[in-house]
Scaffold this motif. Structure first.
Motif, PDB file in Angstrom:
ATOM      1  N   ASP A   1     -37.271 -92.273 -33.212  1.00 33.63           N
ATOM      2  CA  ASP A   1     -37.190 -90.804 -33.300  1.00 33.63           C
ATOM      3  C   ASP A   1     -35.734 -90.336 -33.339  1.00 33.63           C
ATOM      4  O   ASP A   1     -35.390 -89.421 -34.092  1.00 33.63           O
ATOM      5  N   ARG A   2     -34.881 -90.954 -32.546  1.00 31.87           N
ATOM      6  CA  ARG A   2     -33.474 -90.549 -32.522  1.00 31.87           C
ATOM      7  C   ARG A   2     -32.784 -90.878 -33.848  1.00 31.87           C
ATOM      8  O   ARG A   2     -31.965 -90.106 -34.346  1.00 31.87           O
TER       9      ARG A   2
ATOM     10  N   ARG B   1     -33.944 -88.293 -36.304  1.00 25.87           N
ATOM     11  CA  ARG B   1     -33.250 -87.020 -36.125  1.00 25.87           C
ATOM     12  C   ARG B   1     -31.838 -87.076 -36.731  1.00 25.87           C
ATOM     13  O   ARG B   1     -31.372 -86.107 -37.346  1.00 25.87           O
TER      14      ARG B   1
ATOM     15  N   TYR C   1     -32.200 -86.700 -40.420  1.00 27.44           N
ATOM     16  CA  TYR C   1     -32.446 -85.304 -40.772  1.00 27.44           C
ATOM     17  C   TYR C   1     -31.135 -84.511 -40.759  1.00 27.44           C
ATOM     18  O   TYR C   1     -30.875 -83.685 -41.647  1.00 27.44           O
ATOM     19  N   ARG C   2     -30.291 -84.795 -39.788  1.00 27.58           N
ATOM     20  CA  ARG C   2     -29.005 -84.115 -39.698  1.00 27.58           C
ATOM     21  C   ARG C   2     -28.113 -84.474 -40.897  1.00 27.58           C
ATOM     22  O   ARG C   2     -27.408 -83.601 -41.450  1.00 27.58           O
TER      23      ARG C   2
ATOM     24  N   ASP D   1     -26.826 -90.968 -33.826  1.00 25.72           N
ATOM     25  CA  ASP D   1     -27.519 -90.213 -32.800  1.00 25.72           C
ATOM     26  C   ASP D   1     -26.548 -89.821 -31.689  1.00 25.72           C
ATOM     27  O   ASP D   1     -25.921 -90.672 -31.063  1.00 25.72           O
TER      28      ASP D   1
END
Length: 266
Positions: A241-242, A245, A248-249, A261
């Motif tokens: 998940d990290r 993320r 996505y960033r 991350d």
């Protein structure tokens, strides 16, 4: 020994045939003894014949049993060889099925199922005192436009080329897998976050220079990458998940870049 017996037999016959011994009181006894002796010899010969015949039959029967036993052994050996080959074929088939169940049919890379198995193994090794691993999530930038412009078949060929380019840059027990769609994932055992970012940057830079043949022309695509480091004690899904993320960033910040991350740095 046989000649002495024959000579004695001939002498007795001469005595019995000699006229001068006719009426002699011992002649009748000698004749009876001679007749009995011959009868006994005949019986002995018959017994010997029967014995020899029985032994011959026994030998023949024993030979027949041995032959049947040998034939049976050959049959058993043949069945055993067939069984061994069958079991070997089943092992190969099971291995092939297992391998197929862990491979993406389009790119030939490992699939999400294999990623999960590998992450469980890496997490267990970290729990046993090993070095932590890193995860990199990769997304092909603007891939939808490739499908829209050239069609899904051309898009599939592009994915295959990208998969090969990514996998070729890895080494050792580093793993590259197709996560789904145009997303890929890297598992980097015993790798620090900084080393993982360096590898991701090298992959990003390299892929920008790889021409992708499509519709009689060359296409250059870029990738966005999110990197996270597994933190001992957490569930590996949290590390995924990290990394997601961070990916996505990277896309939000303009694509064609690597983001790490923030939580892993703290």
């Amino acid at each position: 020994m046989k000649s002495d017996e024959d000579e004695l037999d001939a002498r007795i016959q001469r005595l019995l045939a000699d006229p001068q011994y006719q009426g002699h009181p011992l002649r009748e006894a000698l004749d009876g003894l001679w007749q009995r002796s011959h009868q006994q010899m005949a019986r002995i010969e018959r017994i010997t014949y029967i014995s020899d015949a029985y032994q011959a039959m026994a030998r023949e029967r024993e030979l027949s049993i041995n032959e049947r036993f040998e034939r049976q052994l050959k049959r058993i050996g043949k069945v055993a060889r067939i069984s061994d080959r069958y079991q070997e074929m089943m092992r190969d088939l099971n291995e092939a099925l297992r391998e197929a169940s862990h491979r993406d049919p389009l790119t030939g890379l490992y699939n999400r199922r294999m990623v999960m198995e590998r992450l469980r193994e890496e997490t267990a090794m970290v729990a046993a005192g090993g070095s932590a691993y890193a995860i990199a999530m990769i997304d092909v930038d603007h891939f939808k436009s490739v499908n829209d412009r050239y069609g899904h078949e051309a898009g599939d060929r592009v994915l295959v080329e990208i998969a090969q380019a990514l996998a070729a840059r890895l080494k050792g027990d580093e793993l590259c897998a197709r996560w789904g769609g145009e997303e890929f994932v890297l598992i980097l055992p015993a790798t620090t976050l900084e080393d993982a970012r360096t590898l991701a940057e090298n992959l990003r830079s390299h892929l920008r220079t790889v021409p992708l043949p499509i519709a009689d022309q060359s296409l250059w695509l870029t990738i966005s990458v999110g990197v996270a480091h597994y933190e001992p004690g957490e569930n590996f899904s949290a590390a995924i998940d990290r990394a997601d993320r961070a990916l996505y960033r990277a896309k939000q910040l303009g694509r064609d870049r690597v983001e790490i991350d923030d939580g892993a740095l703290g």
